[in-house]
Design a protein around this motif. Structure first.
Motif, mmCIF file in Angstrom:
data_model
loop_
_atom_site.group_PDB
_atom_site.id
_atom_site.type_symbol
_atom_site.label_atom_id
_atom_site.label_comp_id
_atom_site.label_asym_id
_atom_site.label_seq_id
_atom_site.Cartn_x
_atom_site.Cartn_y
_atom_site.Cartn_z
ATOM 1 N N ARG A 114 0.836 -1.207 0.000
ATOM 2 C CA ARG A 114 0.000 0.000 0.000
ATOM 3 C C ARG A 114 0.871 1.258 0.000
ATOM 4 N NH1 ARG A 114 -5.410 -1.114 1.188
ATOM 5 N NH2 ARG A 114 -5.726 -3.197 2.018
ATOM 6 N N LYS A 115 1.922 1.222 0.822
ATOM 7 C CA LYS A 115 2.830 2.381 0.884
ATOM 8 C C LYS A 115 3.556 2.578 -0.442
ATOM 9 C CE LYS A 115 3.358 2.427 5.861
ATOM 10 N NZ LYS A 115 4.179 2.099 7.006
ATOM 11 N N VAL A 118 1.076 4.232 -2.732
ATOM 12 C CA VAL A 118 0.922 5.654 -2.395
ATOM 13 C C VAL A 118 2.111 6.435 -2.939
ATOM 14 C CG1 VAL A 118 0.940 7.315 -0.485
ATOM 15 C CG2 VAL A 118 -0.583 5.344 -0.393
ATOM 16 N N GLU A 177 -6.287 17.312 -4.679
ATOM 17 C CA GLU A 177 -7.546 16.683 -4.242
ATOM 18 C C GLU A 177 -7.614 15.233 -4.711
ATOM 19 O OE1 GLU A 177 -10.730 19.003 -5.915
ATOM 20 O OE2 GLU A 177 -10.146 20.808 -4.802
ATOM 21 N N GLU A 180 -5.138 13.050 -2.689
ATOM 22 C CA GLU A 180 -5.611 12.726 -1.339
ATOM 23 C C GLU A 180 -6.708 11.663 -1.378
ATOM 24 O OE1 GLU A 180 -4.246 13.509 1.602
ATOM 25 O OE2 GLU A 180 -2.745 14.396 0.297
ATOM 26 N N LYS A 181 -7.607 11.789 -2.346
ATOM 27 C CA LYS A 181 -8.695 10.824 -2.480
ATOM 28 C C LYS A 181 -8.128 9.428 -2.776
ATOM 29 C CE LYS A 181 -12.819 9.976 -5.256
ATOM 30 N NZ LYS A 181 -13.502 10.323 -6.488
ATOM 31 N N LYS A 182 -7.162 9.361 -3.689
ATOM 32 C CA LYS A 182 -6.587 8.067 -4.066
ATOM 33 C C LYS A 182 -5.759 7.484 -2.914
ATOM 34 C CE LYS A 182 -6.024 4.885 -7.197
ATOM 35 N NZ LYS A 182 -7.128 4.185 -7.850
ATOM 36 N N LYS A 183 -5.037 8.337 -2.187
ATOM 37 C CA LYS A 183 -4.250 7.848 -1.045
ATOM 38 C C LYS A 183 -5.180 7.226 0.006
ATOM 39 C CE LYS A 183 -1.460 10.914 0.753
ATOM 40 N NZ LYS A 183 -0.655 12.117 1.055
ATOM 41 N N LYS A 184 -6.289 7.903 0.259
ATOM 42 C CA LYS A 184 -7.264 7.392 1.226
ATOM 43 C C LYS A 184 -7.828 6.055 0.762
ATOM 44 C CE LYS A 184 -9.736 10.523 3.278
ATOM 45 N NZ LYS A 184 -10.722 11.570 3.517
ATOM 46 N N GLU A 185 -8.132 5.982 -0.545
ATOM 47 C CA GLU A 185 -8.677 4.756 -1.127
ATOM 48 C C GLU A 185 -7.669 3.603 -1.014
ATOM 49 O OE1 GLU A 185 -9.839 3.473 -5.635
ATOM 50 O OE2 GLU A 185 -10.345 5.526 -5.071
ATOM 51 N N MET A 187 -5.129 3.292 1.200
ATOM 52 C CA MET A 187 -4.805 2.952 2.580
ATOM 53 C C MET A 187 -5.986 2.352 3.347
ATOM 54 S SD MET A 187 -1.640 3.374 2.588
ATOM 55 C CE MET A 187 -1.172 3.072 4.273
ATOM 56 N N THR A 188 -7.197 2.434 2.769
ATOM 57 C CA THR A 188 -8.369 1.836 3.417
ATOM 58 C C THR A 188 -8.319 0.328 3.226
ATOM 59 O OG1 THR A 188 -9.676 3.796 2.955
ATOM 60 C CG2 THR A 188 -10.886 1.804 3.484
#
Length: 189
Positions: A114-115, A118, A177, A180-185, A187-188
């Motif tokens: 995941r990292k 990112v 934007e 950030e959205k893709k990073k959140k997706e 890391m979830t």
């Protein structure tokens, strides 16, 4: 008031920056974030009768489950070539075929993977920002040249450059934007 000669440069610059955002969105769709999406295989090219052919022109790609992609070739003789192309695409996928359909189970993403994803998404974002800034630089150069050549008022140059900077800020914010959205997706879990 910006003269029409400079307004055309601003409009052209906006279009180029919009294209950079579209390219960035397309690149993000190729990065896996956990759930299976057919777009994950959009970049895969298959050596089909001597030419590199996009996978989606040779097969139907679908995601019947959250962690499974299926590839249904239109031509069964291309099955092995498709399978090889998916394995060599650098996506970390291991396809298996039963003679009719290729199944691609998507492994659970480890924290480390995941990292890495990112990090990859951040690289793509920075490349997009650089593209946007280069577009700004080219537009500002063109504005200066046009103002000198056509003896336009000095104020119009500053107004046009301000408009270009505003476009740059808007597009850079949009990249942030999306990042950030893709990073959140990613890391979830």
């Amino acid at each position: 008031m910006i003269p029409p000669e400079l307004q055309s440069i601003i409009d052209d610059t906006k279009n180029k920056m919009d294209e950079a955002i579209i390219y960035y969105k397309k690149e993000l769709s190729h990065v896996r974030a956990g759930k299976a999406k057919p777009a994950l295989l959009d970049g895969v090219k298959v050596d089909y009768y001597g030419s590199q052919t996009p996978l989606n022109q040779l097969a139907n790609v679908s995601a019947p489950e959250a962690r499974l992609l299926t590839v249904q070739p239109f031509d069964q003789s291309a099955m092995e070539d498709i399978e090889k192309a998916i394995m060599s695409a650098g996506l970390g996928l291991n396809p298996s075929n039963d003679g009719n359909i290729i199944r691609i189970p998507l492994p659970i993403l480890s924290e480390e993977r995941r990292k890495e994803l990112v990090s990859r998404v951040k690289e793509i974002a920075e490349d997009t920002r650089i593209s946007i800034r280069n577009t700004r630089r080219d537009a500002n150069d063109e504005i200066r040249t046009r103002v000198e050549k056509e003896s336009l008022p000095e104020d119009s140059k500053y107004e046009a450059e301000d408009a270009i900077q505003e476009l740059t800020d808007q597009h850079t914010e949009r990249v942030d934007e999306l990042l950030e959205k893709k990073k959140k997706e990613i890391m979830t879990v």
